[in-house]
Design a protein around this motif. Structure first.
Motif, PDB file in Angstrom:
ATOM      1  N   UNK A   1     -41.150  55.063  31.456  1.00  0.00           N
ATOM      2  CA  UNK A   1     -41.705  53.692  31.434  1.00  0.00           C
ATOM      3  C   UNK A   1     -43.410  53.760  31.979  1.00  0.00           C
ATOM      4  N   UNK A   2     -43.942  52.901  31.643  1.00  0.00           N
ATOM      5  CA  UNK A   2     -45.385  52.961  32.033  1.00  0.00           C
ATOM      6  C   UNK A   2     -45.511  52.000  33.276  1.00  0.00           C
ATOM      7  N   UNK A   3     -46.322  52.463  34.379  1.00  0.00           N
ATOM      8  CA  UNK A   3     -46.330  51.363  36.014  1.00  0.00           C
ATOM      9  C   UNK A   3     -47.663  50.746  35.608  1.00  0.00           C
ATOM     10  N   UNK A   4     -47.793  49.716  36.389  1.00  0.00           N
ATOM     11  CA  UNK A   4     -48.969  48.874  36.290  1.00  0.00           C
ATOM     12  C   UNK A   4     -50.065  49.214  36.842  1.00  0.00           C
ATOM     13  N   UNK A   5     -50.020  49.890  38.038  1.00  0.00           N
ATOM     14  CA  UNK A   5     -50.929  50.257  39.039  1.00  0.00           C
ATOM     15  C   UNK A   5     -52.016  49.263  39.388  1.00  0.00           C
ATOM     16  N   UNK A   6     -51.665  47.891  39.231  1.00  0.00           N
ATOM     17  CA  UNK A   6     -52.299  46.844  39.887  1.00  0.00           C
ATOM     18  C   UNK A   6     -53.323  46.377  38.763  1.00  0.00           C
ATOM     19  N   UNK A   7     -53.395  46.731  37.663  1.00  0.00           N
ATOM     20  CA  UNK A   7     -54.274  46.153  36.569  1.00  0.00           C
ATOM     21  C   UNK A   7     -53.857  44.589  36.398  1.00  0.00           C
ATOM     22  N   UNK A   8     -54.799  43.691  35.855  1.00  0.00           N
ATOM     23  CA  UNK A   8     -54.519  42.363  35.617  1.00  0.00           C
ATOM     24  C   UNK A   8     -53.378  42.454  34.419  1.00  0.00           C
ATOM     25  N   UNK A   9     -52.734  41.266  34.159  1.00  0.00           N
ATOM     26  CA  UNK A   9     -51.528  41.279  33.216  1.00  0.00           C
ATOM     27  C   UNK A   9     -52.076  41.231  31.737  1.00  0.00           C
ATOM     28  N   UNK A  10     -53.016  40.741  31.437  1.00  0.00           N
ATOM     29  CA  UNK A  10     -53.503  40.969  30.186  1.00  0.00           C
ATOM     30  C   UNK A  10     -53.793  42.300  29.809  1.00  0.00           C
TER      31      UNK A  10
END
Length: 300
Positions: free
Chosen positions: A229-238
């Motif tokens: 699974x890929x993690x979001x690392x705090x980037x914005x939703x889009x």
């Protein structure tokens, strides 16, 4: 591929959508979660353990229970949300075993465990699965033997206890490494981390987005059939939506999303954060779920 036991396979289904895509709300952050509660009267440092626990409880109630599973820490959220019934019976629980922060050893980052955390403790807290974070530089594998040995040890201990272990790997920039040098090797560090972790016995991976469709495909090949699974690392939703779509098209199984879902939806006020979570975070979660399931359906 590292074969799952029956109990591990059951746990994987518990943290997945009906279509089989992993989707977990990551809410194990401690200092990171305090930092986005910008209306706290005395700032992040003034937020008490109980106030943080209240925020996590609301996040679970509104957002986490709308997902297949939630990732929580044993330092603040657990066992409270299990004991008081906030966690829905059909929501999977992933227990974070890693402590906030890290140590440094010969210039390399080393993770730390929450005191007293074991696979048995994960079970006692009501967990369906565990998550442990390790920092890893795949280009320094001789120096990282201690990390790989620890992955192998904990994977085996979790299997013996009937706990599915999600192995989270974060790569990072070395102190003497330029931005350009790090950017050049970053994709290979992610695929290398997948390869090394799987060789150490990992059965499920949580990884950074490697930067492109080609790099995501390389991660999938390196994972050798192990779901990741890929993690979001705090980037914005889009941005994260685009990353997840690209990753899943190229072999990822889903996403573990934290700040990209809720970083602008938390407040020191329970009433306000419930409103923000309902109107901002929940629609984002539903969008992610739809994308993951749509792409997986088209991959079949």
């Amino acid at each position: 591929m590292n074969e799952l036991t029956t109990l591990e396979r059951r746990a994987l289904s518990k943290i997945s959508t009906p279509a089989g895509g992993m989707l977990i709300v990551a809410a194990d952050q401690r200092n990171g979660m305090k930092a986005v509660m910008k209306d706290a009267p005395n700032g992040a440092e003034g937020i008490s353990r109980d106030e943080l626990a209240d925020a996590k409880s609301d996040l679970l109630k509104v957002l986490g229970n709308a997902a297949p599973a939630i990732l929580l820490d044993p330092s603040t959220a657990l066992p409270r949300v299990v004991d008081d019934g906030t966690l829905d019976s059909d929501t999977g629980l992933v227990v974070a075993m890693d402590e906030s922060g890290f140590a440094v050893e010969n210039g390399l980052k080393r993770t730390r465990y929450v005191e007293g955390m074991t696979p048995r403790k994960v079970r006692e807290l009501g967990g369906d699965a565990a998550k442990m974070l390790w920092y890893l530089r795949a280009d320094r594998r001789d120096d990282e033997k201690v990390v790989l040995d620890d992955i192998a040890r904990l994977t085996a201990e979790c299997a013996e206890e009937g706990v599915l272990l999600i192995v989270e790997i974060l790569t990072y920039q070395l102190e003497d490494e330029s931005d350009e040098e790090y950017a050049e090797v970053f994709p290979s560090l992610i695929s290398g981390a997948a390869e090394l972790s799987v060789a150490a016995g990992a059965k499920v991976l949580k990884l950074q987005y490697a930067g492109s469709a080609e790099a995501a495909a390389a991660v999938t090949e390196a994972a050798a059939g192990v779901p990741w699974a890929v993690l979001s690392a705090g980037v914005d939703h889009a941005t994260f939506v685009d990353q997840v779509r690209t990753a899943v098209v190229n072999g990822a199984r889903g996403a573990m999303a934290g700040r990209s879902l809720w970083k602008d939806s938390l407040s020191i006020s329970s009433e306000k954060r419930e409103e923000l979570l309902s109107t901002k975070a929940v629609p984002r979660l539903k969008e992610l779920a739809a994308i993951i399931d749509e792409v997986l359906a088209n991959r079949e």
